[in-house]
Write a protein that holds these residues in place. Structure first.
Motif: not given
Lengths: 166, 83
Positions: A70-71, A73-74, A78, A81, A135-141
């Motif tokens: 994962a990134y 902190p981002m 996210e 959000k 989560l699947k659309a926007t979280v950098p994992i």
């Protein structure tokens, strides 16, 4: 003289808890019990849960395990959000918990838990569904699927930019 | 000097997880991509799949003008697969 209409004022439960977001990215094994307790609230009659686990196969290939990175902190920002959006869409919601595991996740073990509490069930059921989809659309994992002889970096079909017109 | 962070497939192709890169303060996101690919040419195959995250906000590759400060984080974001 006794007043026939005596009103008894019940003292409502002290201070109502503040709604909270519980966000955790961790290499440690996730606990459904722990997450359920986090979102439990006396004012809520419903807790809805989504649990994502590692499947043992993909396209006929045997999956040995998954590896997540994962990134961080981002990713946390996210997810925050998403929690904010959930509360706008369903204001009745009380607590939201999103726990995601990082590192190696063996088959059948849990990679993500989403839990939402609300006074009645409709909001928490809808909110959990929205949370995992977003989560699947926007979280950098990212997830690497390890097969016996090879591996593959997975790509969610929900990923928001691969869905845009090029 | 910005800090470029590489993740997932882009980290494998770049061979590193992060590095500092010197770029103009004002640059489009596509120009920034070209600068990075100059140094790490194996990333070129990802051109149509990645986006950036500049100071942790997503930026598509294109004409968007970026104003970068020294120390800003720019992450290469391949298609995501959380959950």
């Amino acid at each position: 003289m006794i007043n026939a209409h005596t009103t008894i004022t019940e003292t409502m439960n002290e201070t109502e808890e503040e709604p909270k977001d519980f966000i955790k990215l961790t290499q440690a094994k996730l606990s459904v019990d722990e997450v359920s307790v986090l979102v439990t609230s006396p004012c809520c009659g419903a807790i809805s849960l989504f649990i994502g686990t590692t499947r043992d196969n993909f396209n006929g290939k045997k999956v040995v395990h998954l590896e997540y990175e994962a990134y961080t902190p981002m990713a946390e920002a996210e997810i925050k959000k998403i929690c904010r959006d959930v509360r706008k869409k369903w204001p009745a919601i009380k607590h939201v918990a999103v726990h995601h595991r990082l590192g190696l996740v063996p088959v059948t073990e849990v990679s993500v838990i989403i839990a939402v509490s609300s006074p009645h069930r409709i909001e928490s059921l809808n909110a959990v569904s929205y949370c995992i989809d977003t989560l699947k659309a926007t979280v950098p994992i990212w997830k690497k699927e390890m097969y016996e002889e090879e591996y593959s970096w997975k790509e969610n079909k929900e990923c928001f930019w691969t869905n845009m017109e090029k | 000097m910005v800090v470029v962070l590489y993740f997932a497939r882009s980290a494998e192709l770049a061979g590193v997880r992060s590095e500092t890169v010197s770029v103009p303060q004002r640059i489009t996101s596509l120009q920034l991509w070209d600068e990075i690919v100059k140094r790490r040419s194996r990333l070129a195959v990802l051109r149509d799949q990645v986006v950036f995250a500049v100071r942790q906000e997503y930026v598509l590759l294109g004409d968007q003008l970026l104003v970068l400060q020294s120390g800003d984080e720019v992450a290469i974001i391949p298609p995501i697969s959380g959950g």
